[in-house]
Write a protein that holds these residues in place. Structure first.
Motif, PDB file in Angstrom:
ATOM      1  N   THR A 105      -7.578  -7.404   8.242  1.00  0.00           N
ATOM      2  CA  THR A 105      -7.785  -5.977   8.517  1.00  0.00           C
ATOM      3  C   THR A 105      -6.466  -5.231   8.668  1.00  0.00           C
ATOM      4  O   THR A 105      -6.400  -4.034   8.364  1.00  0.00           O
ATOM      5  CB  THR A 105      -8.683  -5.774   9.743  1.00  0.00           C
ATOM      6  OG1 THR A 105      -8.101  -6.405  10.896  1.00  0.00           O
ATOM      7  CG2 THR A 105     -10.076  -6.333   9.501  1.00  0.00           C
ATOM      8  N   ARG A 106      -5.403  -5.900   9.102  1.00  0.00           N
ATOM      9  CA  ARG A 106      -4.084  -5.259   9.067  1.00  0.00           C
ATOM     10  C   ARG A 106      -3.679  -4.975   7.621  1.00  0.00           C
ATOM     11  O   ARG A 106      -3.160  -3.898   7.300  1.00  0.00           O
ATOM     12  CB  ARG A 106      -3.034  -6.125   9.753  1.00  0.00           C
ATOM     13  CG  ARG A 106      -3.076  -6.086  11.275  1.00  0.00           C
ATOM     14  CD  ARG A 106      -1.793  -6.635  11.873  1.00  0.00           C
ATOM     15  NE  ARG A 106      -1.541  -8.017  11.517  1.00  0.00           N
ATOM     16  CZ  ARG A 106      -1.944  -9.075  12.225  1.00  0.00           C
ATOM     17  NH1 ARG A 106      -2.626  -8.888  13.347  1.00  0.00           N
ATOM     18  NH2 ARG A 106      -1.661 -10.295  11.832  1.00  0.00           N
ATOM     19  N   ALA A 107      -3.902  -5.947   6.747  1.00  0.00           N
ATOM     20  CA  ALA A 107      -3.585  -5.755   5.334  1.00  0.00           C
ATOM     21  C   ALA A 107      -4.406  -4.618   4.744  1.00  0.00           C
ATOM     22  O   ALA A 107      -3.899  -3.787   3.985  1.00  0.00           O
ATOM     23  CB  ALA A 107      -3.831  -7.049   4.558  1.00  0.00           C
ATOM     24  N   ALA A 108      -5.684  -4.580   5.101  1.00  0.00           N
ATOM     25  CA  ALA A 108      -6.547  -3.507   4.610  1.00  0.00           C
ATOM     26  C   ALA A 108      -6.001  -2.152   5.030  1.00  0.00           C
ATOM     27  O   ALA A 108      -5.843  -1.241   4.203  1.00  0.00           O
ATOM     28  CB  ALA A 108      -7.972  -3.700   5.133  1.00  0.00           C
ATOM     29  N   ALA A 109      -5.714  -2.008   6.319  1.00  0.00           N
ATOM     30  CA  ALA A 109      -5.223  -0.730   6.825  1.00  0.00           C
ATOM     31  C   ALA A 109      -3.915  -0.332   6.160  1.00  0.00           C
ATOM     32  O   ALA A 109      -3.706   0.842   5.822  1.00  0.00           O
ATOM     33  CB  ALA A 109      -5.046  -0.800   8.341  1.00  0.00           C
ATOM     34  N   ALA A 110      -3.034  -1.282   5.945  1.00  0.00           N
ATOM     35  CA  ALA A 110      -1.763  -0.978   5.292  1.00  0.00           C
ATOM     36  C   ALA A 110      -1.967  -0.519   3.854  1.00  0.00           C
ATOM     37  O   ALA A 110      -1.111   0.164   3.291  1.00  0.00           O
ATOM     38  CB  ALA A 110      -0.851  -2.202   5.330  1.00  0.00           C
ATOM     39  N   LEU A 132      -5.797  -7.527  -1.236  1.00  0.00           N
ATOM     40  CA  LEU A 132      -6.435  -6.519  -0.390  1.00  0.00           C
ATOM     41  C   LEU A 132      -5.502  -5.360  -0.057  1.00  0.00           C
ATOM     42  O   LEU A 132      -5.897  -4.193  -0.102  1.00  0.00           O
ATOM     43  CB  LEU A 132      -6.938  -7.192   0.895  1.00  0.00           C
ATOM     44  CG  LEU A 132      -7.584  -6.311   1.951  1.00  0.00           C
ATOM     45  CD1 LEU A 132      -8.764  -5.545   1.382  1.00  0.00           C
ATOM     46  CD2 LEU A 132      -8.030  -7.172   3.147  1.00  0.00           C
ATOM     47  N   GLN A 133      -4.258  -5.655   0.249  1.00  0.00           N
ATOM     48  CA  GLN A 133      -3.324  -4.623   0.692  1.00  0.00           C
ATOM     49  C   GLN A 133      -2.824  -3.746  -0.445  1.00  0.00           C
ATOM     50  O   GLN A 133      -2.440  -2.595  -0.220  1.00  0.00           O
ATOM     51  CB  GLN A 133      -2.131  -5.266   1.405  1.00  0.00           C
ATOM     52  CG  GLN A 133      -1.143  -4.265   2.000  1.00  0.00           C
ATOM     53  CD  GLN A 133      -0.082  -4.924   2.851  1.00  0.00           C
ATOM     54  OE1 GLN A 133      -0.297  -6.015   3.390  1.00  0.00           O
ATOM     55  NE2 GLN A 133       1.065  -4.290   2.989  1.00  0.00           N
ATOM     56  N   ILE A 134      -2.840  -4.241  -1.671  1.00  0.00           N
ATOM     57  CA  ILE A 134      -2.161  -3.531  -2.762  1.00  0.00           C
ATOM     58  C   ILE A 134      -3.101  -3.131  -3.890  1.00  0.00           C
ATOM     59  O   ILE A 134      -2.645  -2.704  -4.957  1.00  0.00           O
ATOM     60  CB  ILE A 134      -0.993  -4.370  -3.319  1.00  0.00           C
ATOM     61  CG1 ILE A 134      -1.476  -5.749  -3.772  1.00  0.00           C
ATOM     62  CG2 ILE A 134       0.100  -4.495  -2.274  1.00  0.00           C
ATOM     63  CD1 ILE A 134      -0.381  -6.578  -4.429  1.00  0.00           C
ATOM     64  N   ALA A 154       6.144 -10.096  -1.715  1.00  0.00           N
ATOM     65  CA  ALA A 154       5.037 -10.851  -1.143  1.00  0.00           C
ATOM     66  C   ALA A 154       5.236 -11.127   0.339  1.00  0.00           C
ATOM     67  O   ALA A 154       4.281 -11.104   1.128  1.00  0.00           O
ATOM     68  CB  ALA A 154       4.849 -12.166  -1.905  1.00  0.00           C
ATOM     69  N   GLN A 155       6.469 -11.371   0.734  1.00  0.00           N
ATOM     70  CA  GLN A 155       6.728 -11.709   2.132  1.00  0.00           C
ATOM     71  C   GLN A 155       6.500 -10.530   3.068  1.00  0.00           C
ATOM     72  O   GLN A 155       6.329 -10.709   4.276  1.00  0.00           O
ATOM     73  CB  GLN A 155       8.162 -12.229   2.291  1.00  0.00           C
ATOM     74  CG  GLN A 155       8.408 -13.546   1.576  1.00  0.00           C
ATOM     75  CD  GLN A 155       7.434 -14.635   1.997  1.00  0.00           C
ATOM     76  OE1 GLN A 155       7.234 -14.867   3.190  1.00  0.00           O
ATOM     77  NE2 GLN A 155       6.807 -15.294   1.034  1.00  0.00           N
ATOM     78  N   ALA A 156       6.478  -9.328   2.535  1.00  0.00           N
ATOM     79  CA  ALA A 156       6.271  -8.141   3.363  1.00  0.00           C
ATOM     80  C   ALA A 156       4.797  -7.788   3.530  1.00  0.00           C
ATOM     81  O   ALA A 156       4.461  -6.897   4.318  1.00  0.00           O
ATOM     82  CB  ALA A 156       7.016  -6.952   2.762  1.00  0.00           C
ATOM     83  N   LEU A 157       3.916  -8.480   2.808  1.00  0.00           N
ATOM     84  CA  LEU A 157       2.483  -8.199   2.909  1.00  0.00           C
ATOM     85  C   LEU A 157       1.923  -8.756   4.212  1.00  0.00           C
ATOM     86  O   LEU A 157       2.439  -9.736   4.767  1.00  0.00           O
ATOM     87  CB  LEU A 157       1.744  -8.805   1.715  1.00  0.00           C
ATOM     88  CG  LEU A 157       2.150  -8.275   0.333  1.00  0.00           C
ATOM     89  CD1 LEU A 157       1.385  -9.015  -0.759  1.00  0.00           C
ATOM     90  CD2 LEU A 157       1.928  -6.778   0.228  1.00  0.00           C
ATOM     91  N   HIS A 158       0.841  -8.158   4.676  1.00  0.00           N
ATOM     92  CA  HIS A 158       0.208  -8.602   5.924  1.00  0.00           C
ATOM     93  C   HIS A 158      -0.769  -9.750   5.711  1.00  0.00           C
ATOM     94  O   HIS A 158      -1.299 -10.293   6.689  1.00  0.00           O
ATOM     95  CB  HIS A 158      -0.503  -7.428   6.593  1.00  0.00           C
ATOM     96  CG  HIS A 158       0.427  -6.391   7.127  1.00  0.00           C
ATOM     97  ND1 HIS A 158       1.050  -6.498   8.350  1.00  0.00           N
ATOM     98  CD2 HIS A 158       0.864  -5.226   6.592  1.00  0.00           C
ATOM     99  CE1 HIS A 158       1.817  -5.436   8.558  1.00  0.00           C
ATOM    100  NE2 HIS A 158       1.728  -4.649   7.500  1.00  0.00           N
ATOM    101  N   THR A 198       0.696 -14.277  -4.095  1.00  0.00           N
ATOM    102  CA  THR A 198       0.030 -13.258  -4.898  1.00  0.00           C
ATOM    103  C   THR A 198       0.645 -13.223  -6.286  1.00  0.00           C
ATOM    104  O   THR A 198       1.864 -13.355  -6.428  1.00  0.00           O
ATOM    105  CB  THR A 198       0.127 -11.864  -4.244  1.00  0.00           C
ATOM    106  OG1 THR A 198      -0.434 -10.886  -5.126  1.00  0.00           O
ATOM    107  CG2 THR A 198       1.568 -11.491  -3.927  1.00  0.00           C
ATOM    108  N   PRO A 199      -0.157 -13.040  -7.327  1.00  0.00           N
ATOM    109  CA  PRO A 199       0.415 -12.937  -8.673  1.00  0.00           C
ATOM    110  C   PRO A 199       1.169 -11.636  -8.897  1.00  0.00           C
ATOM    111  O   PRO A 199       1.834 -11.479  -9.924  1.00  0.00           O
ATOM    112  CB  PRO A 199      -0.822 -13.013  -9.574  1.00  0.00           C
ATOM    113  CG  PRO A 199      -1.941 -12.510  -8.729  1.00  0.00           C
ATOM    114  CD  PRO A 199      -1.626 -12.997  -7.345  1.00  0.00           C
ATOM    115  N   TYR A 200       1.070 -10.704  -7.942  1.00  0.00           N
ATOM    116  CA  TYR A 200       1.759  -9.421  -8.079  1.00  0.00           C
ATOM    117  C   TYR A 200       3.180  -9.451  -7.524  1.00  0.00           C
ATOM    118  O   TYR A 200       3.882  -8.430  -7.575  1.00  0.00           O
ATOM    119  CB  TYR A 200       0.960  -8.321  -7.381  1.00  0.00           C
ATOM    120  CG  TYR A 200      -0.428  -8.149  -7.938  1.00  0.00           C
ATOM    121  CD1 TYR A 200      -0.629  -7.546  -9.181  1.00  0.00           C
ATOM    122  CD2 TYR A 200      -1.537  -8.610  -7.245  1.00  0.00           C
ATOM    123  CE1 TYR A 200      -1.896  -7.391  -9.702  1.00  0.00           C
ATOM    124  CE2 TYR A 200      -2.819  -8.460  -7.762  1.00  0.00           C
ATOM    125  CZ  TYR A 200      -2.992  -7.854  -8.990  1.00  0.00           C
ATOM    126  OH  TYR A 200      -4.249  -7.713  -9.508  1.00  0.00           O
TER     127      TYR A 200
END
Length: 442
Positions: A83-88, A337-339, A399-403, A409-411
């Motif tokens: 949910t942190r990733a979602a919100a971000a 989810l975050q991106i 990738a390391q900055a994602l929640h 991630t392939p991105y």
């Protein structure tokens, strides 16, 4: 309406309202949208927020396909990190899938366990899907009454033993039961009889060949025919192919109550550019070639495909077998989810698709799918959930900055445009460390 008293007003020279982008001011009272007016409307507000000229006010996104994996496999993700990733990423509501957690959400008791695991850990609002497996048709009604938004099934091995697939008779039984109370069936639509043996190894082309488009097409036809016989609603998850799209189009033309989603990875990644051995790209159905991708975009633009969701399906780095590079052994799933919004927007922008159209696929259409009538649009009476988005700001995925709990991630390293600068839930900016999101029930 001059002088209307609200708690806060957001003024934006660019806002997505009623499916179009226009100047607007949005008044918020008690966590809900009190009204939407011209940008210079003289609200009586305790607080005013004026968006920058390069920002667009969006409705908070609704992601109806997220694997949170808690409890039981919380090392894969978990409610706090998801949910942190979602919100971000501008996502203010997620619906959690019934599998990869232990227990799977197959009856009201298991749903209660999952809700207890989520309580007090969520930065955004969270709802739940139930599951349909062999032998639990008698639990679909109780799950519906307990508040799930629908149930999901597989037509082939799900990858986890606690969530076995339905055969043709089981699918028909479940759809017939769901039709009794107009419940929604989500289906992972691949036909196991159409798959080819895959010996494993690093060649991505071998993995793709093992799960051909015909597997999706046959399964979609099976679902459509069963849904039509039962008079039930069915939804095909993560569509990847033109052949599957053709079956959906035919079923809709015949009046079958069927909807379909696709995902950022099918819209933006293509098989010809997946490096051999890079198992971060493995998902099922697989990422296909550019011609299949183009067909999906056409399906979105002509309305055959209803919505875009993440299918956020993370796992531990070890399960991705990155060091081995074996597409047979690696877990299949993409973490995005975050991106999701900037990934889809970057590709849409290149194709001349307006931002408002993308937002519709990822907010109002997904809210409509789940029956979440109080969100997904900026309109009076809805919850005041927003994303402040800078659509022209360029950035590179770190990738390391994602929640996400696991940074696979392939991105990674991908250049994107579009940054979520803030996310608002119920009329206030989301604090990623404040788990005040609500647990939703149908």
């Amino acid at each position: 309406m001059s002088g209307d008293q609200v708690d806060v007003v957001l003024r934006a020279r660019r806002a997505v309202v009623d499916g179009t982008e226009r100047p607007a001011s949005v008044g918020v009272r008690d966590g809900y949208v009190a009204g939407v007016e011209d940008v210079d409307h003289p609200w009586g507000a305790g607080r005013e927020v004026v968006l920058a000229d390069d920002e667009v006010l969006l409705p908070g996104l609704v992601d109806t396909h997220v694997h949170v994996n808690e409890p039981g496999r919380t090392e894969w993700e978990g409610f706090a990190s998801a949910t942190r990733a979602a919100a971000a990423g501008g996502v203010t509501t997620i619906l959690d899938m019934p599998l990869n957690s232990v227990p799977a959400t197959l009856d009201p008791a298991a749903l209660a366990v999952k809700r207890a695991a989520a309580q007090g850990r969520c930065a955004v609002d969270v709802g739940f899907w139930g599951g349909a497996v062999p032998g639990n048709a008698d639990q679909l009604g109780p799950l519906h009454e307990a508040g799930v938004y629908g149930v999901k099934c597989f037509l082939l091995d799900s990858g986890v033993e606690e969530f076995p697939p339905l055969d043709a008779a089981g699918l028909q039984e479940a759809l017939t039961e769901l039709a009794r109370f107009d419940g929604l069936m989500l289906v992972h639509a691949e036909d196991g009889g159409e798959l080819h043996e895959h010996a494993g190894g690093p060649r991505f082309a071998d993995f793709v060949a093992s799960r051909p488009p015909s597997a999706e097409a046959v399964a979609v036809r099976t679902v459509a025919e069963a849904a039509a016989r039962a008079g039930a609603r069915a939804h095909v998850v993560h569509l990847s192919s033109a052949a599957g799209l053709a079956e959906v189009r035919a079923a809709k033309a015949a009046g079958t109550r069927i909807t379909v989603e696709t995902c950022p990875h099918y819209l933006t990644l293509d098989a010809d550019h997946v490096p051999d051995g890079d198992t971060a790209f493995k998902c099922c159905p697989p990422i296909r070639d550019r011609a299949e991708q183009d067909a999906l975009w056409r399906g979105l633009l002509d309305g055959t495909i209803d919505c875009v969701v993440s299918d956020h399906s993370p796992c531990t780095a070890e399960l991705k077998r990155l060091s081995e590079g074996d597409f047979g052994a690696a877990w299949g799933g993409i973490a995005s989810l975050q991106i999701g919004l900037p990934v889809v927007w970057t590709a849409a922008r290149e194709r001349g698709v307006p931002l408002a159209t993308v937002v519709g696929w990822m907010s109002s259409a997904t809210a409509d799918l789940a029956g979440l009538g109080d969100r997904g649009r900026i309109r009076a009476g809805n919850v005041a959930d927003f994303a402040v988005f800078a659509p022209e700001q360029a950035w590179t995925v770190d990738a390391q900055a994602l929640h996400h709990k696991n940074k696979v991630t392939p991105y990674a390293g991908r250049d994107l445009v579009g940054v979520v600068r803030s996310t608002w839930r119920r009329g206030a900016p989301v604090d990623l460390d404040d788990p005040s999101g609500r647990l939703l029930s149908r």
